[in-house]
Every structure is written in C-alpha cells, then in structure tokens.
Write an enzyme that holds these catalytic residues in place. Structure first.
Site, PDB file in Angstrom:
ATOM      1  N   ASP A 366       0.922  -1.065  -0.161  1.00 27.99           N
ATOM      2  CA  ASP A 366       0.234  -0.033   0.032  1.00 27.99           C
ATOM      3  C   ASP A 366       0.735   1.377   0.040  1.00 27.99           C
ATOM      4  O   ASP A 366       1.886   1.148   0.599  1.00 27.99           O
ATOM      5  CB  ASP A 366      -0.992  -0.094   1.477  1.00 27.99           C
ATOM      6  CG  ASP A 366      -2.076   0.846   1.182  1.00 27.99           C
ATOM      7  OD1 ASP A 366      -2.053   1.886   0.093  1.00 27.99           O
ATOM      8  OD2 ASP A 366      -2.835   0.829   2.146  1.00 27.99           O
ATOM      9  N   LYS A 475      -1.458  -8.614  -5.099  1.00 28.34           N
ATOM     10  CA  LYS A 475      -2.171  -9.182  -3.838  1.00 28.34           C
ATOM     11  C   LYS A 475      -3.408  -8.140  -3.840  1.00 28.34           C
ATOM     12  O   LYS A 475      -3.211  -6.852  -3.715  1.00 28.34           O
ATOM     13  CB  LYS A 475      -1.228  -8.537  -2.611  1.00 28.34           C
ATOM     14  CG  LYS A 475      -1.746  -8.908  -1.235  1.00 28.34           C
ATOM     15  CD  LYS A 475      -0.776  -8.484  -0.160  1.00 28.34           C
ATOM     16  CE  LYS A 475      -1.318  -8.888   1.481  1.00 28.34           C
ATOM     17  NZ  LYS A 475      -0.541  -8.531   2.260  1.00 28.34           N
ATOM     18  N   ASP A 477      -6.616  -6.957  -1.860  1.00 27.55           N
ATOM     19  CA  ASP A 477      -7.021  -6.906  -0.489  1.00 27.55           C
ATOM     20  C   ASP A 477      -8.264  -6.302  -0.544  1.00 27.55           C
ATOM     21  O   ASP A 477      -8.891  -5.845  -1.436  1.00 27.55           O
ATOM     22  CB  ASP A 477      -6.007  -5.879   0.066  1.00 27.55           C
ATOM     23  CG  ASP A 477      -5.859  -6.145   1.668  1.00 27.55           C
ATOM     24  OD1 ASP A 477      -6.623  -7.016   2.111  1.00 27.55           O
ATOM     25  OD2 ASP A 477      -4.935  -5.586   2.339  1.00 27.55           O
ATOM     26  N   MET A 478      -9.137  -6.569   0.627  1.00 33.22           N
ATOM     27  CA  MET A 478     -10.442  -5.874   1.000  1.00 33.22           C
ATOM     28  C   MET A 478     -10.241  -5.720   2.258  1.00 33.22           C
ATOM     29  O   MET A 478     -10.474  -6.636   3.281  1.00 33.22           O
ATOM     30  CB  MET A 478     -11.414  -7.055   0.633  1.00 33.22           C
ATOM     31  CG  MET A 478     -12.837  -6.477   0.873  1.00 33.22           C
ATOM     32  SD  MET A 478     -13.956  -7.776   1.037  1.00 33.22           S
ATOM     33  CE  MET A 478     -15.670  -6.841   1.538  1.00 33.22           C
ATOM     34  N   ASN A 479     -10.449  -4.478   2.853  1.00 34.14           N
ATOM     35  CA  ASN A 479      -9.908  -4.058   4.321  1.00 34.14           C
ATOM     36  C   ASN A 479     -11.220  -3.680   5.141  1.00 34.14           C
ATOM     37  O   ASN A 479     -11.163  -3.105   6.219  1.00 34.14           O
ATOM     38  CB  ASN A 479      -8.930  -3.080   4.416  1.00 34.14           C
ATOM     39  CG  ASN A 479      -7.538  -3.569   4.446  1.00 34.14           C
ATOM     40  OD1 ASN A 479      -7.237  -4.641   4.861  1.00 34.14           O
ATOM     41  ND2 ASN A 479      -6.660  -3.024   3.504  1.00 34.14           N
ATOM     42  N   CYS A 525      -6.804 -11.334  -0.114  1.00 36.83           N
ATOM     43  CA  CYS A 525      -6.412 -11.113   1.170  1.00 36.83           C
ATOM     44  C   CYS A 525      -7.588 -10.123   1.400  1.00 36.83           C
ATOM     45  O   CYS A 525      -8.154  -9.621   0.535  1.00 36.83           O
ATOM     46  CB  CYS A 525      -5.173 -10.182   1.054  1.00 36.83           C
ATOM     47  SG  CYS A 525      -4.822  -9.336   2.648  1.00 36.83           S
ATOM     48  N   ASP A 547      -3.116 -11.316   9.223  1.00 35.91           N
ATOM     49  CA  ASP A 547      -2.278 -10.115   9.481  1.00 35.91           C
ATOM     50  C   ASP A 547      -1.033 -10.273  10.420  1.00 35.91           C
ATOM     51  O   ASP A 547      -0.300  -9.422  10.798  1.00 35.91           O
ATOM     52  CB  ASP A 547      -2.886  -8.776   9.367  1.00 35.91           C
ATOM     53  CG  ASP A 547      -3.453  -8.173   8.253  1.00 35.91           C
ATOM     54  OD1 ASP A 547      -2.744  -8.444   7.104  1.00 35.91           O
ATOM     55  OD2 ASP A 547      -4.399  -7.382   8.115  1.00 35.91           O
TER      56      ASP A 547
END
Length: 734
Positions: A366, A475, A477-479, A525, A547
């Site tokens: 990121d 990668k 991601d979904m946060n 992720c 994580d």
C-alpha cells in the site's frame, strides 16, 4: 459412480469409500434423504425414511400431512407447509405468500461436471467425475428447482448446488436459497466450527450439539474473520485418527449460514448456503438463479481423513492456473518494513539486499498510488504517484528485474476513500443508503460493484497498471466489511440482491484478471484472512492467512486453516520482532520454520534487521527450496495442538509415495525439569525403514527406525532450551 434403481426409486451415489442414497416416495414424489456414510454394496436402505410408520405418507394418511412434513427427512426442505424445522428454501409470491413444496419430475446422470454460471466451483473431466441432476417442481408456483450432485472417482467428497428456474408467467421473490442439507438421526454429536477476529482467524471450536438451532454465519459481505463457511458434526469420541465426521464447506466468498438443528424427534438437520439476512432475489419469468456449491465430506476415520479429502479435492479439482502445482517465488513485502514511508530508492535498497540473500520477488504494498500517504485517502485513484515512485513504475520494475527478482504489487480494488479524486467525481459509486449519513470504516467506503460501469472502470484502472510493466504478482486486498446496503442502480424491489451481486462482480473481476494475465500469481487478502474460502481459491492459489505474523499466534491460525485447506494455500511470512501485532519476541529460526508450512516469504526491512537474523536467511531460503515440494504436495497430519495442550504444537507432512516426511515441532513454553517429548508419527509405511534427521539440531545423531515403530512406539524429541523454540525433523526411506 451414480446409479438410479428405477424399481425402488432410489439414487445411489458412490465415492471410493462412501455412499449417499436419495429416495422418491409416495404418489406426490417427495424427495427424501436415506443415507450418507460408509460405502454400501446395496441400495436397500429406503426404510430409513420411516414412511412405513406413523404418520405415514399423505396418500395413506392425509389428515396428518403436517406431521409427515415435520418429520420426513427431506433432501431439500422448503417451508411454510408444515415442516417447522429450519428450511433451505423460501419464496414470496406476488400475492405475498411464502409456502412451497418440491416434487420429483425427472433426472439425468451426466459424465463430467457442468460449470456453475458466474460462480467458482470444483471441476473435473468426464473420466474424473459424474453428476446427477434431479429436476423438481412446485406446479402451484410455476417453479422448477434443479438439485446437482457430483461424485469424483479419486475423492470421497460430494459437491452439491441448487438452481431455481421461474417457469411461470410472473415474477416471484427468492428470500432463501441454501445449497445443501442433510437430514439424519441424532447420535450424540459434537459440532466443530472455526471462529476468530482480525489477527486471530479460524480458531477451532468444538462443543456439544444440543436441541434447537446452533449456527455460524456472516452477513458482513465476506466470509469473514469472525466465522467461517465450514461446519462439521462428529461423534463425541472422534479424534484425529478415529470416528465419524460429517463436514460441509461453502465455495462462496460472501454472506453464509451453516447450522445444525436437533428436532423434537432427535433428528438432525445440517444445512449450508447464502445467509438469508438481507437477501431477496427477484426472479422474472424465464429467469434462473444459481446458488453456490457446497462440498460435503463423510469419513469414519477421524479428522485427519476429513482433512485429507478436502486437501486433495482442492489441490486437484479447485485450484487452477500456472501456479496450481508449482513452487511459488519467495517474496519480500515492504508493508511492515516501511508502511507508507518509502520511495523508489528505499524499495531498491531492500531489493538489492534481499536478492543477495536468495529472495526472489519484491512486493510493493500500500502507498504507491494517488496521494496515498496514509490509509485515510486515495483508494480508487489507481495511478502511480511518481513523486514517490520517482522514475515511474516501469523503471522500478525494470531495476528489480535486473537484480534477478520478480516484482509484485498491492491493490484494494473494491474500495473508495471519501478523500479521493474518484469519490469527488462519482460519489454515487459508493454503496450507501440515500439520505442517511454513510458509515465509514478505516475512513473508506465500498464501491457499488453491482454497477457494470463501476466494475469496468476499476478493472481497467488495475489492468492498465499491470500492462505498464512486468508485474508478476498481485495482492488483492479488501479491508472493510459491507454496510449501509443501498445501490442507486437497483430498484426498490431488488435492493436485497446487492450482497450477492457484489460477490458475483468480484468473481467477474478476478476471472477477467487471471484470463488477461494468465501468468500472474494472484494472492487474495481481506484485512488478512477475512476471505479465506474455497471461492477465492478458484481464482488465486494462495490467500494471505492472517495479518498476524507472530509464529506463536500463527500456530492456532494455521492449524484451523489446515483443517480444511492445503498448506500450499496459506500465505505465511517471516516478520520482524518485536512482532507488530502482539509485541512478542521469538527466535528468527522459529519464525522461518512456522512460515515453511505455508507459501513462505518475508515481511520486514532486510536492511535493518540484526546481522544474526540476516545471516540465517540464505539457510531458510535453501530450506524452502529443499522441502517446499513435499510441503505443497504431501499429505498433512496433525500430531498435537498447542491450543489444546498449551505446551507444544506438532504437525507432519508425508510424500505420496511414503518415501519422505517432514515433522515440525514447536515448543511454546519451556518447563523446568522435564524429559524429552514422545510423539507418535503418522502416514508412514509400516515395513519401510526411515532415517530420522533432526535438521536444525546437529547434536542429535541420525537414527534409523521402521515406520511401524515410529507410528506405534513413537519418536523422542529432546526438550529445547528456551521458549518458542522449534525442531524440524526429516525422515527418508532407506
């Protein structure tokens, strides 16, 4: 093999070691579940449906039809007409009515396995599997329901899915469409599920199954950190090696519910599918709805056998692509090394040092795009920030490639920041309820992926970055979870479709990605492990496990994950100490040995770690290359669980030909004045002799023992000095 016995009206589905029987009864063609268990030679078990005893079938005793509905072992139970147990299916007609009942119409037995439209699913050739399609109907509604079952020639799993077709003249609403059900007798079962939270996903929970409904679920828009789309019912005496197991796993990445209900008659109903909360799908005349797939496993050989069935099925019949059976490159990710504070020079300094040590890929996490200087802004602005990535992305990638390393990159394509150019241009692209303040999480919103223009725009932004340079890993991601469910593109009576349409859009995007970039290594992720499920494995051969990279925390996380999923799917890295999540200090050696049970990589600034740790990396790299084929392809066995004994953890991998094995032993807390630990190994050939080598303890001389001795009498592991110490043991046939 699938056989229909026309005289008895019984379907018999056989896997190598199990049988599954379905029966059609009475003149109304009710479809009942007969048997699921050890393989039977005959099909003569239809008496288990108990139709020859009160209340009898409706054609014999229609005055007690309601009682029949409430105790008959339905193969796919519906609701509203007298079955008061939890149903798998619910519908609302234009008149507002909810009752439905399915009757058998026809069937076909198909060589191979049909695709499920828009959904990930297991696959197999005509030689590898056979599929049964049972067509049912509710003629009063104008509805057809297809029940699909697939058996595999080389595996004991059975997969199930459901398709609903509107054969009438007007629309109706689906309010519940689960994918699988088992109605069977209660036998003092216990229930195994996986639970957790961020940074402590998939901890194993086992508890007694009592009367009423016991369930695990998610309606967060993802399979979630908190619960997992898996459920197993086991005999209370079931262990790793012995006892009955009935298990289900959902091939889906969104809302789910898995539950078991014990009824008044000591009957168990086990079911799994899309969570009905907030779900309502309008089905127009002529349209169909495809529910996702459930994988079912039965064994009477304990949890190790269940695990082996899931592992083999997913490795051969779910995971796809170039890296399906291939060693993954050892990567170093800059996230915990730099967070948002990096530029081209910093990344190249990490890459140069890493390449000298044998690390094979640099992953830029990121912070490389838009004005992304923190996690408060710029999601959606997927353009390279050339003030930070000075010289441009292609220059950085080319320089990394010159070092002999591959290059990877991080995206979070499903999200949008309120402080972003994209949101300022298209605030209506975020999921939100009109006229209500939006709920932020991590100061971000979720994009409305039910809108084609949003999906196409975001996909092109991501693809353009990948087209611009030699990027070989992503990668994804979904946060944050979904909330404030509202789409400006859906009419009022279709707002209940948003959750499922969102998941379908994610699948579409990832399907487009792996098709356009077939050599790309994709790692899914979701804030760590919030979307570690079979649906994601269909698109990416590995998923970031958690994580939390602390090796002691990872023991329980990886044990729960490996209960279902192959070791090759678990993203696992060596990180710095004190650990960034829990602050624990552990030996660098143990961090490497625990990460060896997954994909293996590094999450640290290799230019700043102690020289002693840095000097260990080449040996860890060599260890990975020596053992990864075995770890990735071998059979996994659980020997001991620190979650249960609070002292040590131990697992084993055995090659398919039984010629090699690797045992990992981790001592959590040392105890004063204790002797060596005896462990019983598994999966070896009884008559084969094995040389036993303690890989990281030269003081222990290699010895030769028979497989019989190692499995029955056991092996002594010397008590390591200190906490969080680990031992790696290699066995080779001699």
């Amino acid at each position: 093999m699938i056989t229909f016995y026309e005289k008895d009206r019984v379907f018999k589905l056989d896997t190598p070691h199990t049988s599954y029987l379905i029966g059609i009864v009475d003149e109304e063609n009710f479809i009942g579940h007969i048997y699921y268990g050890k393989r039977l030679k005959e099909s003569e078990a239809s008496y288990l449906m108990r139709t020859g005893e009160p209340p009898f079938v409706p054609s014999q005793n229609n005055r007690e039809r309601c009682s029949f509905h409430d105790c008959f072992p339905f193969e796919y139970p519906t609701g509203g007409l007298g079955d008061y147990r939890e149903s798998c299916f619910s519908i609302r007609t234009p008149g507002g009515h909810v009752g439905s009942m399915l009757a058998y119409v026809s069937h076909e037995i198909i060589a191979g396995k049909p695709l499920l439209a828009g959904l990930p699913a297991t696959f197999g050739s005509e030689q590898e599997c056979t599929t049964l399609r049972i067509v049912c109907e509710d003629k009063y509604i104008g509805m057809q329901v297809e029940l699909l079952y697939t058996v595999f020639a080389d595996n004991d799993a059975i997969t199930r899915s459901v398709k609903v077709i509107n054969t009438g003249k007007e629309a109706f609403y689906l309010t519940k469409v689960l994918s699988a059900c088992l109605d069977m007798d209660y036998r003092d079962y216990e229930m195994i599920s996986l639970h957790g939270s961020w940074a402590r996903e998939r901890h194993i929970q086992r508890k007694a199954l009592g009367y009423g409904i016991q369930s695990v679920s998610s309606y967060r828009g993802e399979s979630s950190h908190q619960d997992h789309p898996f459920l197993a019912l086991v005999d209370k005496n079931t262990t790793q090696e012995h006892g009955e197991v009935y298990a289900m796993n959902f091939v889906y990445s969104g809302n789910f519910r898995a539950q078991a209900e014990v009824s008044q008659f000591d009957l168990v109903r086990m079911s799994m599918g899309i969570h009905p909360e907030h779900f309502c799908w309008k089905l127009e005349a002529g349209e169909s709805f495809q529910a996702p797939e459930v994988v079912m496993v039965y064994t009477d050989q304990g949890l190790d056998a269940m695990t082996g069935t899931f592992h083999k099925l997913y490795k051969k019949h779910l995971i796809r692509g170039e890296y399906k059976d291939k060693k993954r490159p050892i990567l170093i990710n800059n996230w915990e090394a730099t967070y948002f504070d990096f530029n081209t020079e910093k990344l190249l300094s990490i890459a140069k040092e890493a390449s000298k040590l044998g690390i094979e890929m640099l992953v830029m996490d990121d912070g490389w795009f838009g004005k992304r200087s923190s996690d408060n802004c710029a999601l959606g602005d997927w353009k390279v920030n050339e003030e930070k990535i000075n010289g441009g992305l292609k220059y950085l990638v080319d320089e990394v490639n010159k070092l002999g390393m591959k290059f990877g990159i991080w995206f979070e394509p499903e999200m949008i920041s309120p402080d972003s150019d994209l949101y300022r241009a298209h605030p209506d692209w975020a999921i939100a309820i009109p006229n209500r303040p939006a709920t932020e999480s991590r100061q971000q919103y979720v994009l409305d992926l039910s809108r084609k223009e949003v999906v196409d725009y975001i996909y092109e932004m991501v693809a353009n970055v990948l087209r611009s340079a030699n990027i070989e890993y992503v990668k994804w991601d979904m946060n944050r979870q979904l909330s404030d469910l509202g789409s400006l593109s859906l009419p009022a009576d279709r707002q209940g479709e948003l959750y499922h349409r969102y998941v379908l859009a994610v699948y579409e995007m990832q399907g487009r990605l792996v098709k356009e970039f077939p050599h790309l290594l994709l790692e899914n992720c979701s804030g760590g492990g919030a979307r570690f499920d079979p649906g994601m494995l269909y698109f990416s051969p590995q998923i970031w496990c958690s994580d939390d990279t602390d090796p002691i925390e990872r023991l329980e996380i990886q044990e729960g994950t490996a209960l279902i999923y192959p070791l090759s799917t678990m993203g696992a890295h060596v990180s710095d100490c004190p650990n960034h999540t829990v602050g624990r200090v552990t030996p660098f050696e143990t961090r490497g040995i625990v990460a060896l049970a997954g994909t293996f990589g590094y999450e640290l600034d290799v230019t700043k770690i102690p020289q002693e740790d840095r000097d260990m990396i080449p040996a860890q790299v060599a260890m990975y290359h020596k053992y990864n084929d075995l770890v990735r392809e071998g059979d996994y066995y659980r020997i001991a669980s620190c979650a249960q004994n609070h002292k040590f953890d131990c697992w084993q991998v055995v090659s398919e030909d039984k010629q090699q094995s690797l045992v990992t032993y981790v001592q959590v807390l040392n105890r004063a004045n204790f002797k060596s630990k005896r462990i019983l190994l598994k999966g070896l050939e009884v008559d084969t002799r094995y040389q036993v080598q303690f890989v990281n303890d030269e003081k222990v001389e290699p010895k030769v023992y028979s497989g019989d001795t190692l499995m029955k009498a056991g092996l002594l592991v010397p008590n390591p000095w200190g906490d969080f110490r680990s031992v790696l043991i290699e066995l080779k046939a001699v």
